[in-house]
Write an enzyme that holds these catalytic residues in place. Structure first.
Site, short mmCIF file in Angstrom:
data_model
loop_
_atom_site.label_atom_id
_atom_site.label_comp_id
_atom_site.label_asym_id
_atom_site.label_seq_id
_atom_site.Cartn_x
_atom_site.Cartn_y
_atom_site.Cartn_z
N GLY A 143 39.34 32.02 51.86
CA GLY A 143 40.28 32.28 51.32
C GLY A 143 39.72 33.06 50.25
N GLY A 173 49.41 41.53 39.39
CA GLY A 173 48.87 40.27 39.10
C GLY A 173 48.84 39.52 40.19
CD GLU A 222 45.03 32.16 42.44
OE1 GLU A 222 45.22 31.04 42.13
OE2 GLU A 222 44.02 31.62 42.82
CG ASP A 238 12.01 47.11 46.52
OD1 ASP A 238 12.48 46.65 46.91
OD2 ASP A 238 10.09 47.19 46.33
CG ASP A 250 48.28 44.06 41.58
OD1 ASP A 250 48.87 42.93 42.03
OD2 ASP A 250 49.06 44.18 41.30
CD GLU A 259 23.52 43.96 47.63
OE1 GLU A 259 22.29 44.78 47.71
OE2 GLU A 259 24.43 43.83 46.64
CG ASN A 290 52.75 41.55 43.23
OD1 ASN A 290 51.18 41.24 43.00
ND2 ASN A 290 52.84 41.06 43.76
#
Length: 554
Positions: free
Chosen positions: A407, A463, A467, A27, A434, A50, A461
């Site tokens: 990153g 996940g 990591e 608004d 993914d 956003e 793959n």
């Protein structure tokens, strides 16, 4: 209709090359957005949220030179601040326009919606100052001069700028710009140029020379000068991964990607053993240098930066990268500087076996580049895609867009939207895992709505592989909810008329999908690529081991 502050801001943006504004209505910005819709040279690109708008504006700016997003006050701007921080970290000029409560409402310190309820309307401006080079709260008396200041400083310093536009200030009468905004980036001192010229001649005279290039060369508008240097001298040149494809990788003197200790041996020798190394816009980060494992002797380096240059540590400033590159090119010819020894980098492995066996990551990243076209804009997320494409040669006039310093996963899908809208003549190619895709997949709907027709590869793959490369390869926290990727596009507006949905579980199927993508250019091509969850590019495996070792020593 009278000419207003809102009109002034939009006209300045158009003058600077902006034709699209990303964002989400609220608004406090609705009346300003009316001006956007009315402007004959601007288009409004509504986003799913956003944060995505911020990523899209960032991708747009990396191609066009300036990007813009518009949000509402408080809840809207804070949703975008992660993207703005990324733009700040990676030197991308994005203007964030925030529609805010009117001046009177702010002066009354009322408990208004989208605030913290304490009557202080500057909380979010203070937050914005941390991730924007310039900030302005527009008021009636100085609105146009503040607009000019923020825009100019964002472009000159290659950083985001923030404009809070109270609803009443946007409609205050104003005069149209009478002269173009001065955004001159050529700010070298002629005396410094002469000093640098003499020092460069003496330094490179008769020496075997190589070039190492990074993204700040592009940010500061000096790619043309860099290209002239490497093509006229034949100096072998390597790139930091951040600046991949900035210079044509099909040139015979392309020496590969330098990643410190994880570089190919040939590339490492060129960079670390040349008698003179010209570093153009190089800014090492942990991600692009394999945790600062570069071995470069500063006594043999000519380092060209944003504010000036150094030769073996001696400083020459102010001197722009563009001017310094031109001086070095002329000096190299005059004093007989020689190309450093190197062996040409081979093209992507064309000997990869194509079969009906399960697809491997090695096959995936070896085969994909063979199907890229000149003028593709390749956008990757910070994971297997980023590391998988690192050592692959790109065709001429290609772009490579990633976010290795900040990153933030999920960046690539909205960034593809922005980059594709900034240059509709360059077909976008998205490479995303993914896990990253699940964060921002909503923007697929905007991509379809805008008829951009990119090629999207989602690597399924199971996940967060980046990591897994570092820690917890079998840990539950690195797993994600399984999506039915074959049905996802339909939910965001894909139809048989505007999209083709494919799946590749073998190298044969991948080659078929790539062939379809090259042949079909009037529709989006969405390819789900399936690989084993523990398979990853060797570079990523090596990088993850370095990070894990670093964390253990912390």
């Amino acid at each position: 209709m009278s000419y207003t502050v809102g009109h002034y801001l939009l006209d300045r943006l158009v003058e600077l090359g902006v034709t699209d504004i990303f964002g989400v209505p609220g608004d406090f910005n609705l009346h300003f957005l009316d001006h956007v819709l009315e402007h004959e040279k601007l288009s409004w690109v509504g986003n799913a949220n956003e944060l995505n708008a911020g990523y899209a504006a960032d991708g747009y700016a990396r191609v066009r030179g300036l990007g813009v997003l518009c949000t509402t006050y408080g809840v809207g701007e804070l949703s975008a601040i992660n993207a703005t921080a990324g733009s700040y970290a990676e030197n991308v000029p994005v203007i964030h326009i925030v529609g805010a409560p009117g001046t009177t409402a702010q002066q009354q310190h009322g408990r208004m919606h989208h605030t913290l309820g304490d009557g202080d309307f500057n909380h979010f401006v203070r937050m914005a100052r941390e991730v924007n080079y310039s900030v302005a709260i527009l008021d009636r008396a100085t609105a146009t001069s503040d607009i000019d200041r923020v825009l100019r400083e964002a472009i000159v310093h290659r950083k985001p700028g923030y404009l809070m536009v109270p609803v009443d200030v946007a409609r205050v009468p104003a005069s149209a710009p009478s002269t173009p905004l001065d955004v001159n980036l050529r700010l070298s001192d002629p005396e410094v140029e002469d000093q640098f010229r003499h020092a460069a001649r003496d330094f490179i005279r008769g020496k075997k020379t190589a070039v190492l290039a990074d993204i700040m060369t592009e940010r500061l508008g000096a790619v043309g000068e860099l290209n002239a240097l490497v093509t006229s001298t034949g100096f072998p040149f390597a790139s930091i991964l951040w600046g991949k494809a900035m210079i044509d990788e099909t040139l015979p003197n392309y020496a590969g990607i330098y990643i410190g200790a994880l570089s190919d041996e040939n590339t490492r020798r060129v960079v670390e053993e040349a008698e003179v190394l010209i570093c153009s816009g190089v800014e090492f980060t942990d991600m692009t240098s394999a945790h600062f494992s570069q071995q470069i002797d500063s006594s043999r380096v000519i380092d060209l930066g944003a504010q000036g240059a150094t030769i073996a540590g001696a400083v020459f400033a102010p001197l722009t990268i563009a001017d310094a590159l031109n001086i070095i090119r002329e000096a190299a010819t005059e004093v007989g500087a020689l190309p450093a020894d190197f062996s040409s980098i081979l093209a992507s492995d064309s000997s990869v076996e194509v079969s009906s066996e399960p697809l491997t990551q090695h096959q995936l990243w070896s085969l994909l580049p063979q199907h890229l076209d000149a003028k593709n804009t390749v956008v990757v997320d910070m994971g297997t895609s980023f590391f998988g494409m690192a050592h692959q040669k790109f065709p001429e006039d290609s772009r490579f867009i990633g976010m290795p310093l900040w990153g933030s996963i999920g960046y690539s899908i909205p960034a593809l939207l922005g980059a594709a809208m900034a240059d509709r003549d360059s077909r976008g190619v998205l490479l995303v895992g993914d896990g990253s895709a699940q964060l921002t997949i909503q923007e697929l709907g905007t991509i379809i709505r805008e008829n951009l027709n990119p090629v999207i590869f989602v690597v399924n793959n199971e996940g967060y592989t980046i990591e897994r490369s570092i820690h917890g390869p079998e840990a539950q926290y690195n797993d994600i909810t399984a999506y039915n990727w074959q049905k996802i596009p339909e939910g965001f507006g894909a139809t048989e008329e505007n999209s083709i949905i494919l799946k590749a579980t073998t190298s044969e199927e991948l080659v078929h999908a790539c062939t379809v993508a090259r042949e079909v250019r009037d529709r989006l091509v969405f390819v789900e690529v399936v690989t084993d969850k523990n398979d990853m590019p060797q570079l990523l495996r090596d990088f993850g081991a370095l990070v894990e070792e670093m964390h253990k020593k912390a």
